[in-house]
Enzyme design. Structure first.
Site, mmCIF file in Angstrom:
data_model
loop_
_atom_site.group_PDB
_atom_site.id
_atom_site.type_symbol
_atom_site.label_atom_id
_atom_site.label_comp_id
_atom_site.label_asym_id
_atom_site.label_seq_id
_atom_site.Cartn_x
_atom_site.Cartn_y
_atom_site.Cartn_z
ATOM 1 N N GLY A 55 52.449 37.762 51.122
ATOM 2 C CA GLY A 55 53.488 37.200 51.977
ATOM 3 C C GLY A 55 53.094 36.875 53.410
ATOM 4 C CD GLU A 110 55.097 43.978 55.118
ATOM 5 O OE1 GLU A 110 54.984 42.820 54.657
ATOM 6 O OE2 GLU A 110 55.653 44.895 54.503
ATOM 7 C CG ASP A 114 64.918 44.895 52.748
ATOM 8 O OD1 ASP A 114 65.856 45.232 53.484
ATOM 9 O OD2 ASP A 114 65.077 44.584 51.543
ATOM 10 C CE LYS A 142 66.120 40.330 53.815
ATOM 11 N NZ LYS A 142 66.054 40.421 52.357
ATOM 12 C CG PHE A 162 65.552 36.797 48.363
ATOM 13 C CD1 PHE A 162 65.063 38.101 48.256
ATOM 14 C CD2 PHE A 162 64.726 35.746 47.987
ATOM 15 C CE1 PHE A 162 63.785 38.346 47.775
ATOM 16 C CE2 PHE A 162 63.432 35.985 47.511
ATOM 17 C CZ PHE A 162 62.967 37.282 47.399
ATOM 18 C CG ASP A 169 56.989 35.345 46.412
ATOM 19 O OD1 ASP A 169 57.111 36.274 47.238
ATOM 20 O OD2 ASP A 169 56.893 35.524 45.191
ATOM 21 N NE ARG A 175 53.249 33.792 47.355
ATOM 22 C CZ ARG A 175 53.707 35.029 47.553
ATOM 23 N NH1 ARG A 175 54.124 35.401 48.732
ATOM 24 N NH2 ARG A 175 53.761 35.892 46.561
HETATM 25 P P1 5GP Z 1 60.560 47.037 52.116
HETATM 26 O O1 5GP Z 1 59.515 47.875 51.427
HETATM 27 O O2 5GP Z 1 60.542 47.147 53.620
HETATM 28 O O3 5GP Z 1 61.941 47.267 51.559
HETATM 29 O O4 5GP Z 1 60.299 45.545 51.725
HETATM 30 C C1 5GP Z 1 59.219 44.879 52.225
HETATM 31 C C2 5GP Z 1 58.692 43.850 51.257
HETATM 32 O O5 5GP Z 1 59.746 43.346 50.440
HETATM 33 C C3 5GP Z 1 58.152 42.671 52.019
HETATM 34 O O6 5GP Z 1 56.757 42.792 52.178
HETATM 35 C C4 5GP Z 1 58.506 41.501 51.150
HETATM 36 O O7 5GP Z 1 57.424 41.220 50.304
HETATM 37 C C5 5GP Z 1 59.679 41.943 50.317
HETATM 38 N N1 5GP Z 1 60.948 41.362 50.814
HETATM 39 C C6 5GP Z 1 61.950 41.998 51.457
HETATM 40 N N2 5GP Z 1 62.946 41.152 51.764
HETATM 41 C C7 5GP Z 1 62.549 39.935 51.314
HETATM 42 C C8 5GP Z 1 63.137 38.621 51.368
HETATM 43 O O8 5GP Z 1 64.230 38.368 51.889
HETATM 44 N N3 5GP Z 1 62.418 37.623 50.814
HETATM 45 C C9 5GP Z 1 61.197 37.822 50.234
HETATM 46 N N4 5GP Z 1 60.594 36.743 49.729
HETATM 47 N N5 5GP Z 1 60.605 39.038 50.179
HETATM 48 C C10 5GP Z 1 61.284 40.074 50.704
HETATM 49 MG MG MG Z 2 55.791 40.787 49.718
#
Ligand code: 5GP
Ligand code: MG
Length: 183
Positions: A55, A110, A114, A142, A162, A169, A175
């Protein structure tokens, strides 16, 4: 929403709901982040920028070109989402950076933070490799609920939708969009 023929062709008939951050907004913010990161380090810190694939690849490529210091680049590959839109909480490390982190200033890049699960799992593993410092720069954030691993640099606070584009992606689509959109 009016799209240019190039934008239509990139989407290939798939729908996006709205553009959240335009290519111009992203470019302006990435320049600022590059300046901020530049101010925080000296050449002797031997800055190593580690991108979390896949990403972060577009963001990292633009960001390092805005850092006015000697920089090395490496990547790590983790997997958490599979093909869904909801995190499974299971973070697997598929590729570890080859570079020695020891004694260096490391910035982990990163695409989006999220829940913070990915950082919670990865940061201790990088910290164990004895960097002089370890900071996180994320394009999008987020939830800002005062997590122990809140990123030092954040491009944009993201809506709870999202997002795709500029490296992000959905099932490997989108992407390559130069802007950030909501699905
Ligand atoms: P976390 O572990 O902080 O919950 O999520 C982080 C990962 O989730 C990010 O590296 C990303 O790959 C994916 N992610 C979280 N939210 C989104 C989003 O809105 N869109 C996309 N494409 N990936 C997300
Ligand atoms: Mg990712």
């Amino acid at each position: 929403m009016t799209l240019t023929p190039q934008e239509e062709a990139q989407l290939g008939g798939r729908e996006i709901r709205r553009v959240v951050f335009t290519a111009e907004e992203v470019d302006a913010r990435v320049r600022e982040l590059g300046r901020e990161i530049t101010e925080c380090y000296r050449p002797e810190d031997r800055l190593l920028v580690v991108g979390l694939l896949k990403g972060s690849f577009v963001f990292l490529a633009d960001l390092v070109r805005r850092i006015a210091l000697p920089v090395h680049v490496d990547f790590l590959v983790a997997s958490s989402y599979g093909k869904g839109k909801v995190s499974t909480g299971d973070v697997r490390l598929l590729y570890d950076p080859e570079s020695s982190l020891s004694g260096r200033a490391v910035v982990l890049v990163e695409d989006i933070v999220d829940s913070g699960t990915t950082l919670r799992k990865l940061l201790p593993r990088l910290q164990a490799r004895d960097p002089a410092s370890l900071e996180v720069c994320t394009l999008l954030h987020k939830r800002t609920d005062g997590d122990e691993h809140s990123p030092r640099w954040v491009g944009f606070d993201a809506p709870n939708e999202f997002l795709v584009g500029y490296g992000l992606d959905h099932a490997e689509d989108f992407r390559h969009l130069p802007y950030i959109a909501s699905l």
